[in-house]
Scaffold this motif. Sequence first.
Motif, PDB file in Angstrom:
ATOM      1  N   PRO A 238       0.796  -1.238   0.000  1.00 14.97           N
ATOM      2  CA  PRO A 238       0.000   0.000   0.000  1.00 14.97           C
ATOM      3  C   PRO A 238       0.824   1.282   0.000  1.00 14.97           C
ATOM      4  O   PRO A 238       0.353   2.317  -0.489  1.00 14.97           O
ATOM      5  CB  PRO A 238      -0.830  -0.123   1.284  1.00 14.97           C
ATOM      6  N   ASP A 239       2.058   1.234   0.531  1.00 13.50           N
ATOM      7  CA  ASP A 239       2.897   2.440   0.537  1.00 13.50           C
ATOM      8  C   ASP A 239       3.792   2.532  -0.691  1.00 13.50           C
ATOM      9  O   ASP A 239       4.645   3.409  -0.783  1.00 13.50           O
ATOM     10  CB  ASP A 239       3.742   2.497   1.808  1.00 13.50           C
ATOM     11  N   GLY A 240       3.601   1.618  -1.654  1.00 11.76           N
ATOM     12  CA  GLY A 240       4.391   1.636  -2.882  1.00 11.76           C
ATOM     13  C   GLY A 240       5.675   0.847  -2.814  1.00 11.76           C
ATOM     14  O   GLY A 240       6.409   0.768  -3.807  1.00 11.76           O
ATOM     15  N   SER A 241       5.970   0.231  -1.678  1.00 12.83           N
ATOM     16  CA  SER A 241       7.220  -0.507  -1.532  1.00 12.83           C
ATOM     17  C   SER A 241       7.096  -1.926  -2.075  1.00 12.83           C
ATOM     18  O   SER A 241       6.013  -2.410  -2.406  1.00 12.83           O
ATOM     19  CB  SER A 241       7.610  -0.562  -0.049  1.00 12.83           C
ATOM     20  N   ASP A 242       8.264  -2.608  -2.153  1.00 13.92           N
ATOM     21  CA  ASP A 242       8.352  -4.015  -2.558  1.00 13.92           C
ATOM     22  C   ASP A 242       7.709  -4.285  -3.911  1.00 13.92           C
ATOM     23  O   ASP A 242       6.928  -5.235  -4.078  1.00 13.92           O
ATOM     24  CB  ASP A 242       7.737  -4.928  -1.486  1.00 13.92           C
ATOM     25  N   PHE A 243       8.056  -3.479  -4.881  1.00  7.52           N
ATOM     26  CA  PHE A 243       7.579  -3.693  -6.247  1.00  7.52           C
ATOM     27  C   PHE A 243       8.038  -5.069  -6.718  1.00  7.52           C
ATOM     28  O   PHE A 243       9.221  -5.400  -6.676  1.00  7.52           O
ATOM     29  CB  PHE A 243       8.152  -2.605  -7.154  1.00  7.52           C
ATOM     30  N   GLU A 244       7.107  -5.891  -7.189  1.00 13.92           N
ATOM     31  CA  GLU A 244       7.434  -7.241  -7.640  1.00 13.92           C
ATOM     32  C   GLU A 244       6.786  -7.507  -8.999  1.00 13.92           C
ATOM     33  O   GLU A 244       5.564  -7.387  -9.160  1.00 13.92           O
ATOM     34  CB  GLU A 244       6.944  -8.281  -6.632  1.00 13.92           C
ATOM     35  N   ILE A 245       7.598  -7.887  -9.984  1.00 11.48           N
ATOM     36  CA  ILE A 245       7.084  -8.210 -11.314  1.00 11.48           C
ATOM     37  C   ILE A 245       6.426  -9.585 -11.268  1.00 11.48           C
ATOM     38  O   ILE A 245       7.019 -10.559 -10.804  1.00 11.48           O
ATOM     39  CB  ILE A 245       8.220  -8.206 -12.356  1.00 11.48           C
ATOM     40  N   ILE A 246       5.208  -9.659 -11.765  1.00 12.88           N
ATOM     41  CA  ILE A 246       4.455 -10.921 -11.783  1.00 12.88           C
ATOM     42  C   ILE A 246       4.513 -11.586 -13.147  1.00 12.88           C
ATOM     43  O   ILE A 246       4.711 -12.797 -13.262  1.00 12.88           O
ATOM     44  CB  ILE A 246       2.982 -10.677 -11.397  1.00 12.88           C
ATOM     45  N   ALA A 247       4.324 -10.827 -14.229  1.00 12.70           N
ATOM     46  CA  ALA A 247       4.276 -11.385 -15.576  1.00 12.70           C
ATOM     47  C   ALA A 247       4.658 -10.303 -16.574  1.00 12.70           C
ATOM     48  O   ALA A 247       4.500  -9.106 -16.316  1.00 12.70           O
ATOM     49  CB  ALA A 247       2.874 -11.919 -15.888  1.00 12.70           C
TER      50      ALA A 247
END
Length: 848
Positions: A238-247
């Motif tokens: 929710p705070d924009g952290s831990d961006f993770e690519i899914i596909a």
Amino acid sequence: MLLTRTKFPTGPLLFGLFLALATSLSAAENKASAAKKGGVGVTPAESFNVPEGFEVELLYQVPSNSEGSWVCLTTDPKGRLLASDQYGGLYRITVKADGGVDVERLKGDFGMAHGMLSAFGSLYINVNGQPAKGKQKEVKSGIYRLTDTTGDDQYDKVEHLIELKGRGEHGPHALILSPDGKQIYVAGGNTTDLPADVPHSRVPRHWSEDHLLGSMPDARGHNAGRLAPGGWVARINPDGSDFEIIATGFRNEYDIAFNPAGELFTYDADMEWDVGTPWYRPTRVNHVVSGAEFGWRNGAGKWPAYYPDSLGAVVDIGPGSPTGIAFGTGAKFPAKYQKALFICDWSFGNIFAVHMDESGSSYSGSFETFATAAPLPVTDLVVRPQDGLLYFTIGGRRTQSALYRIRYTGPESTAPVAASVDQESQALRQLRHKLESFHGSANPEAVAAAIAELGNSDRNIRFAARIALEHQPVDQWRSKVLALTDPQALIHGVIALARCGEASDASAAIEALTSIKWDALSDSQRIDLLRAYGLTFIRLGTPNDAQRATILAQLDPHLPGKNVDVNRELAQVLIALDADKIAARVVDLMINAPTQEDQMRYAFTLRGHEATWDADSQKAYFGWFQNAAAARGGMSFGGFLSNIRDAAIAKLSDEKKAELGDLLKTPEARDPLADLEPRDVVKEWKVEDLTASSDDTKQAFDFERGKKMFAVGQCYKCHRMSGQGGILGPDLTGAGGRFSTKDLLVSIIEPNKVISDQYGATQFLTLDGKVIVGKVINLAGDRMMVLTNMMNPADQTTIIRDDIDTMGEATTSMMPAGLMDTMTAEEIRDLLAYLKAGGNPSHEIYAK
């Protein structure tokens, strides 16, 4: 189906030319006419076609001069709708007790959102920014969080959580809540760069173009410099952290949605300029699983859906422009629509209902046209939880915008239905999820679990296993995959090694692949083997002479084969290896291929080949370009043909150029019917003339003659059969399984009897008396682009909205009558058998 030339003057003309014969609208035909003369205004509710029992309501016509054109829609916790202007602000819509709406513009200088989500006490918006223009300030793209800190029901605090470098219609898109309510999923189109510092990725970060014989950028320059990974889906806190690519690997997926089981889906875009080329991919619904790659590459480089290192579609939809999507969960609709995925096609003006079935660890689907009108630039839709109704907006590109609502008033039950679960499919999904738990990080348990499933018969499980393996150190699994004896598992293990290994792994990878017996493989496994070879050559290095000889001994005897897709891939590998007389064999395949797409594929494949040409094959190859001048396709089609030809000519010596002479001259565009052999009229056939004889099974059916009639009639131009052909008309592969002989005859002989909403046309009468009939396929401001000739998708007529007097459904099918009048009864009988068999020569209908 298309038609051949005839020797009679009153017969059917080229597909689409009948559109110019329309005259005027009767009152009955004009049910979709505009509310006023001198411009059609907003699309009226009564002009919609919807399933029986459903009703459409026009709730609000958006003032274009003050509130813009709405492209994004969501709900807030109080049940209010929120909409965003493509180029302006945000609007809040309160649904009143009497069913009407109140609209207010939210305070503050923010908007231009393609994605919005009310969650965690804030409103998240994904902004497509703009550069500074004159007095206008620059607006940076990306994800913003808006919060009400004063309690006045307005968003006064604005935080730019993540900057996403990308603007416009292929920029940052949807925002949705994760099924567990703890994270946010976000989508980005193929011109949206990933953030500079991405801490996590479920997609292995060694994506590349991976073209064995090279690629070719779009002939008109579109996205020529954009390389992998293409469009993407990711998730954040929710705070924009831990961006993770899914596909990754999408072209331009505008929206994403979870089904009740927590599985993620999207509706990805096509490249309409590519229509008619072998690399055209229709708009399609994708199951967005962990670590997925969907194979978008620019220009001619788009991967076929059958590549093992990417995933395919749940269902192909066809040409269009995907916008908003939403599951019917919570809608007060009949059961099948509660389970449906509703998807919006902006350009052709459709809302489709996609019906999915569990299929192994994934899904398969079918679709129907749920709501359509013209014009209908539908942009987004939501099911409002408070009333269970479907709300949608039209607009975009400064076109007339409006808000509508669909409700069900029919007799069927609208009680909530629980999702049905197939226990076997659920178990397979759980296995896939277990493998996906290893995506993104090293885990000592991953190698054994992944290797055990590399040979699984389920495509998505094999894919998940390979991705799990690629996230582990290569030294932990290299020897294990090379020791596998199951051919399917070994092939996918080598694909992983090619993608993750080093040049020193090339010999072991080739030795493993050459140990596999071709005859023991299915067609899909043969394609996987060929792709494994291609990836090995691309990433690890080309084979030496001894390896080349061994590979050729394994593969060379099998071209040509019976499977079209195998032939395409085998031709690539054998050309890369300079197999003996490969140019002549591929030219033969090119000349005899029934579709322009397959012919163009082989021409493209040969464009850089130099080693094995003989004089006759080279003349036939360049002569093909002269014949191809009669072919038609999208806006880039002609440019691609020219560029392929130019690339081939560039490989010629001056001596060879002189020898080929006039064959190298620039081809002149010709009538598509010019090369067709004229056929005499046999009879003006009626349904009753043919039903009995076509059902007669006492005589054997001739597959080759049926296939020839499908080609002679140029059916391939608009229809697909067994994976071959065009996409502007419906796929006919499964038609024989759904319709009786009489139904098929009625559809061909009496095409006006039943006209599908998806393929129907609109008839426009302009103020100056012109009649234009066709399919609205694009809009911009007050202009509508209408396709009037299905044989030439690049040929479009522009209509100004204010110049339209009346408009309505065309009462003539876009498929002309008389298609079989030049065929004999025996030829028609075999054509119908070919349709019933779905183009499959092994079908039981050919048992005799």
